[in-house]
Motif scaffolding. Structure first.
Motif, mmCIF file in Angstrom:
data_model
loop_
_atom_site.group_PDB
_atom_site.id
_atom_site.type_symbol
_atom_site.label_atom_id
_atom_site.label_comp_id
_atom_site.label_asym_id
_atom_site.label_seq_id
_atom_site.Cartn_x
_atom_site.Cartn_y
_atom_site.Cartn_z
ATOM 1 N N ALA A 30 32.453 -66.587 16.623
ATOM 2 C CA ALA A 30 32.078 -65.901 16.352
ATOM 3 C C ALA A 30 30.013 -65.130 16.742
ATOM 4 N N CYS A 31 29.825 -66.479 16.050
ATOM 5 C CA CYS A 31 28.268 -66.409 14.930
ATOM 6 C C CYS A 31 27.462 -67.751 16.192
ATOM 7 N N GLY A 32 28.935 -68.800 17.012
ATOM 8 C CA GLY A 32 28.331 -69.419 18.413
ATOM 9 C C GLY A 32 28.076 -67.957 19.480
ATOM 10 N N THR A 33 28.379 -67.195 19.406
ATOM 11 C CA THR A 33 28.336 -65.786 20.236
ATOM 12 C C THR A 33 27.134 -65.390 20.355
ATOM 13 N N GLY A 34 27.008 -65.262 19.262
ATOM 14 C CA GLY A 34 25.409 -64.425 18.531
ATOM 15 C C GLY A 34 24.405 -65.177 19.268
ATOM 16 N N LEU A 35 24.224 -66.585 18.392
ATOM 17 C CA LEU A 35 23.568 -67.407 17.949
ATOM 18 C C LEU A 35 23.216 -67.658 19.997
ATOM 19 N N ARG A 36 23.793 -67.985 20.706
ATOM 20 C CA ARG A 36 23.745 -67.803 22.175
ATOM 21 C C ARG A 36 22.781 -66.566 22.778
ATOM 22 N N ALA A 37 23.611 -65.443 22.187
ATOM 23 C CA ALA A 37 22.752 -64.554 22.976
ATOM 24 C C ALA A 37 21.139 -64.338 22.726
ATOM 25 N N GLY A 38 21.548 -64.937 21.335
ATOM 26 C CA GLY A 38 20.355 -65.021 20.843
ATOM 27 C C GLY A 38 18.648 -65.816 21.504
ATOM 28 N N VAL A 39 18.945 -66.644 22.009
ATOM 29 C CA VAL A 39 18.335 -67.579 23.099
ATOM 30 C C VAL A 39 18.370 -68.178 24.203
ATOM 31 N N LEU A 40 19.218 -66.336 24.755
ATOM 32 C CA LEU A 40 19.366 -66.926 26.017
ATOM 33 C C LEU A 40 17.889 -65.901 27.562
ATOM 34 N N HIS A 41 16.730 -65.545 26.078
ATOM 35 C CA HIS A 41 15.450 -65.265 27.094
ATOM 36 C C HIS A 41 13.960 -66.069 26.794
ATOM 37 N N PRO A 42 14.297 -66.811 26.196
ATOM 38 C CA PRO A 42 12.377 -67.534 25.766
ATOM 39 C C PRO A 42 11.452 -66.350 25.949
ATOM 40 N N ARG A 43 10.929 -66.705 24.819
ATOM 41 C CA ARG A 43 9.399 -65.216 24.363
ATOM 42 C C ARG A 43 8.555 -66.177 24.585
ATOM 43 N N TRP A 48 2.093 -63.793 17.696
ATOM 44 C CA TRP A 48 3.082 -63.711 16.178
ATOM 45 C C TRP A 48 2.222 -64.446 15.411
ATOM 46 N N ALA A 49 1.932 -65.447 15.566
ATOM 47 C CA ALA A 49 0.936 -66.578 14.811
ATOM 48 C C ALA A 49 -0.311 -66.221 14.587
ATOM 49 N N ALA A 66 12.186 -70.180 21.808
ATOM 50 C CA ALA A 66 14.117 -69.775 22.223
ATOM 51 C C ALA A 66 14.756 -68.794 21.690
ATOM 52 N N GLY A 67 13.825 -68.548 20.923
ATOM 53 C CA GLY A 67 14.543 -67.117 19.944
ATOM 54 C C GLY A 67 13.177 -67.191 18.344
ATOM 55 N N SER A 68 13.891 -66.077 18.283
ATOM 56 C CA SER A 68 12.961 -65.543 17.093
ATOM 57 C C SER A 68 14.078 -65.435 15.593
ATOM 58 N N TYR A 69 13.279 -65.675 15.294
ATOM 59 C CA TYR A 69 13.653 -66.957 13.131
ATOM 60 C C TYR A 69 14.628 -65.861 13.148
ATOM 61 N N ASP A 70 15.769 -65.235 12.805
ATOM 62 C CA ASP A 70 16.781 -64.571 12.101
ATOM 63 C C ASP A 70 17.352 -64.686 12.707
ATOM 64 N N HIS A 71 18.814 -63.565 12.256
ATOM 65 C CA HIS A 71 20.133 -63.969 11.626
ATOM 66 C C HIS A 71 21.122 -65.258 12.083
ATOM 67 N N ALA A 237 10.349 -68.687 16.388
ATOM 68 C CA ALA A 237 9.584 -67.735 16.126
ATOM 69 C C ALA A 237 9.666 -66.562 14.828
ATOM 70 N N THR A 238 9.061 -66.770 13.463
ATOM 71 C CA THR A 238 8.921 -66.508 12.461
ATOM 72 C C THR A 238 7.985 -64.623 13.455
ATOM 73 N N PRO A 239 8.364 -62.959 12.709
ATOM 74 C CA PRO A 239 7.792 -62.596 13.112
ATOM 75 C C PRO A 239 6.431 -62.593 12.866
ATOM 76 N N ALA A 240 5.564 -61.409 13.552
ATOM 77 C CA ALA A 240 4.129 -61.427 12.208
ATOM 78 C C ALA A 240 4.901 -60.903 11.040
#
Ligand SMILES: [Zn+2]
Length: 248
Positions: A30-43, A48-49, A66-71, A237-240
């Motif tokens: 489940a967490c692997g799926t969550g991780l992959r969903a969070g990095v589908l769209h580089p931004r 933010w910095a 690749a994703g935001s630094y959370d979850h 990346a960590t949010p501002a």
């Protein structure tokens, strides 16, 4: 046989999902799926910095994450870096690969050579962990065939003198930039001269973007050596910080 051995190993060395704590897997399905969903769209995350270097038009160095630094992504990076779990590298490699492909396509000028320069870590951190996390991810990219051989990885940066052993910068404010300034130096002057002559474009590679102060210091060192840094690619990346939002 392998399953039986795996079962025995799990009994001897109980592991739990680094995200949710569920027993048996380093990262559960489940967490692997969550991780992959969070990095589908580089931004793009340069907004933010606040400590990133600015170009003459006052625009910050472009950074792709690749994703935001959370979850799940934050949990996996933390375990990979600070809990000495190099076995998690293959979980992060596809995320970095996606961001890197997009970084090469959108941040560099087609036709000019591209070189990847990892942001170094301090010797103190390296000896504590026993490995260099970003270097390990880049090696994984190379082995998985994602990184074209025409795009070399050059370790051109290191911390100077006693900064090698000092603690990393803390805090997410302008002071962070001051505390990192002049801590790094570029090395391999012959290699850098060659790259500069060929018009090479540098993409800096790091694991986590927080203030951007470390990227600013890396960019400063390479620019002083005549190299053009056209952007950076990071895993997360960590949010501002909230205080900045409150000010606006
Ligand atoms: Zn889990």
């Amino acid at each position: 046989m392998r399953a039986a051995l795996g079962g025995t190993a799990a009994l001897l060395l109980p592991v739990a999902c680094v995200c949710c704590g569920r027993p048996d897997f380093t990262i559960c399905a489940a967490c692997g799926t969550g991780l992959r969903a969070g990095v589908l769209h580089p931004r793009r995350v340069e907004q933010w910095a606040e400590a990133l270097p600015l170009n003459p038009r006052q625009q910050p160095l472009p950074v792709l994450a690749a994703g935001s630094y959370d979850h799940e992504l934050a949990a996996v990076i933390l375990a990979f870096k600070n809990r000495q779990m190099p076995g998690l590298a293959p979980v992060l490699v596809p995320a970095l690969a996606r961001a890197l492909r997009e970084g090469i396509a959108t941040l560099t000028t087609f036709g000019l050579p591209v070189v990847l320069v990892p942001v170094p870590i301090r010797l103190a951190a390296r000896s504590r962990r026993g490995y260099f996390p970003v270097g390990m991810l880049l090696k994984g990219l190379r082995h998985s065939g994602v990184l074209p051989s025409a795009v070399p990885v050059e370790n051109l940066l290191r911390y100077r003198g006693w900064y090698q052993f000092a603690g990393a910068q803390k805090g997410k404010n302008r002071q962070a930039r001051v505390s990192v300034r002049n801590t790094m130096q570029a090395h391999g002057s012959q290699k850098m001269a060659q790259l500069a002559t060929r018009g090479a474009q540098v993409l800096l590679i790091d694991d986590v973007l927080t203030t951007g102060a470390t990227l600013a210091e890396a960019q400063r060192c390479l620019a002083d050596s005549g190299l053009v840094v056209c952007g950076a690619v990071v895993v997360a990346a960590t949010p501002a910080p909230d205080e900045n939002r409150a000010v606006r």
